[in-house]
Design an enzyme around this catalytic site. Sequence first.
Site, PDB file in Angstrom:
ATOM      1  CE  LYS A  75      -3.842   0.061   2.463  1.00 19.55           C
ATOM      2  NZ  LYS A  75      -4.807   0.204   3.575  1.00 19.55           N
TER       3      LYS A  75
ATOM      4  N   GLY B 130      -5.522  -5.088   5.095  1.00 23.04           N
ATOM      5  CA  GLY B 130      -4.737  -6.034   4.303  1.00 23.04           C
ATOM      6  C   GLY B 130      -5.315  -7.430   4.298  1.00 23.04           C
ATOM      7  NE  ARG B 131      -7.323  -8.351  10.391  1.00 21.16           N
ATOM      8  CZ  ARG B 131      -6.831  -7.176  10.748  1.00 21.16           C
ATOM      9  NH1 ARG B 131      -5.722  -6.718  10.186  1.00 21.16           N
ATOM     10  NH2 ARG B 131      -7.432  -6.436  11.665  1.00 21.16           N
TER      11      ARG B 131
ATOM     12  CE  LYS C 286       5.489  -3.057  10.211  1.00 21.59           C
ATOM     13  NZ  LYS C 286       4.132  -3.002   9.625  1.00 21.59           N
TER      14      LYS C 286
END
Length: 547
Positions: free
Chosen positions: A210, A272-273, A509
């Site tokens: 994205k 996203g999922r 992250k």
Amino acid sequence: MEPTTKSVNELRAWNALAAHYQNIRELHLRKLFADDPTRGQRLTVEAAGLFLDYSKNRITDETLKLLVQLADESGLRERIDAMFRGDKINVTENRAVLHVALRAPKGASIVVDGQNVVPEVHAVLDKMADFSNRVRSGAWKGYTGKRIRNVINVGIGGSDLGPVMAYEALKHYSERAMTFRFVSNVDGTDFAEAVYGLEPAETLFIISSKTFTTLETMTNARTAREWSLGGLGGDEKAVAKHFVAVSTNASEVEKFGIDTSNMFEFWDWVGGRYSMDSAIGLSTMIAIGPDNFRAMLDGFHQMDEHFRTTPFDRNLPVLMGLLAVWYNDFFGAATVAVLPYEQYLKRFPAYLQQLTMESNGKHVALEGNKVSCDTGPVYWGEPGTNGQHSFYQLIHQGTRLIPCDFIAFYQTLNPLGRHHDILLANVFAQAEALAFGKTAEQVKAESTPGWLVPHRVFEGNRPSNTILAERLTPETLGKLVALYEHSVFTQGTIWNIDSFDQWGVELGKQLAQRIIPELESKEKPALNHDSSTNNLIRQYRQFKETL
């Protein structure tokens, strides 16, 4: 009724269920079936081409009544309407949640911030269809004039799990003259194996990110760019012929060397999922063709409409979601096994892991207070009959209660002699064995030595759902995915959590971004982590120095 701001354990139905559980927790499925000869026919629902047998659950009519009351008191109807209306129900990110718009038919209206998003969705679908047709027909040529024979999707999380699962699930319908591979892991082995034996002149990469900044995806994308240019003489112009993007960041896409006319957009109201039926599904569309892709979207939409309009006591996703809450919160069942008896669905449990656990792995309610009950069971599974010779032992005779979803099809896509009858016999037998087990008396009646009897007893009373459909088509896959999407939504509503954010993926992250330079710097870095992390970094650096 307004959606509740109460903790779930303050609701009348929740407390009634807690009392009811104490009364029926020892009640055996053997007795439930013996007392009601019609149970196996009565506790079934058929809708949108799926047949659900939920009779082998540890429930009575009273349980069902209380579970439906719980859905009502939790404001499930209002929350469903809010989602389909385009309200910003993802409260922590102030976003609408509109995967249902991705499969809305032309002419529908779903408004976000004053704008109907359905025409945008269909504009992207039409652009995807045009591109897919050009690649599939050979009209799209690579830099050297050769046609594309290999497509590699580069993404991670929802940009990978959906496309991988859909490709494997619908392989029967895919263009077999083409090769489709998927790269997600930042582990270099994933990329190396994906391109092994492929010709750069015939390979197209779809970079799915994205923001076009995701660490793993862009690391793999840059490696793909080097690999591609290395095999095409190094001319930067070659990139535009071998790379397309699924993204919203036009400037980064252009900087990478991709023609922005070959950038396929999606929106921040798609998590996203929940994105496999958006442009993230471009590799799926190239594999199975636009018509099959649209059939899949139609399957999604049929389940969406069933979920939106059907009373809760006959609503497939609602029933499955409520049963999941029943086992998770009252029986203390920490996991759910999803067991597809269809080899093409071998990646379906892995896909559901992200859908369910990233959505409902939350410890904080919508208002920010700590949740008052367990949320988010672990979903896992493998295709039958493989699992029967592996982990079913624990489900049958272990000490943990593991509710199971069996998924099967009346018709196989690959008829071979007796194979399908044997496969289906195993589905029905496993659900029967889990429910009813084998008593000590039955074991003794087989002349089993006394000392061996306890080892061969099956307690039974292990609950399961059985989901049947005609055969695995693109349309059926859409229905199955939407079934679980809306079951997840139902569970999240009961628990009063935000099923559409995923802050839990952020901290690791962020720390990785801090550690990368500490692993790569030439000078010895000053380390300010805990003693374990500092030591692990030193161990790794020390080994690197010996290479």
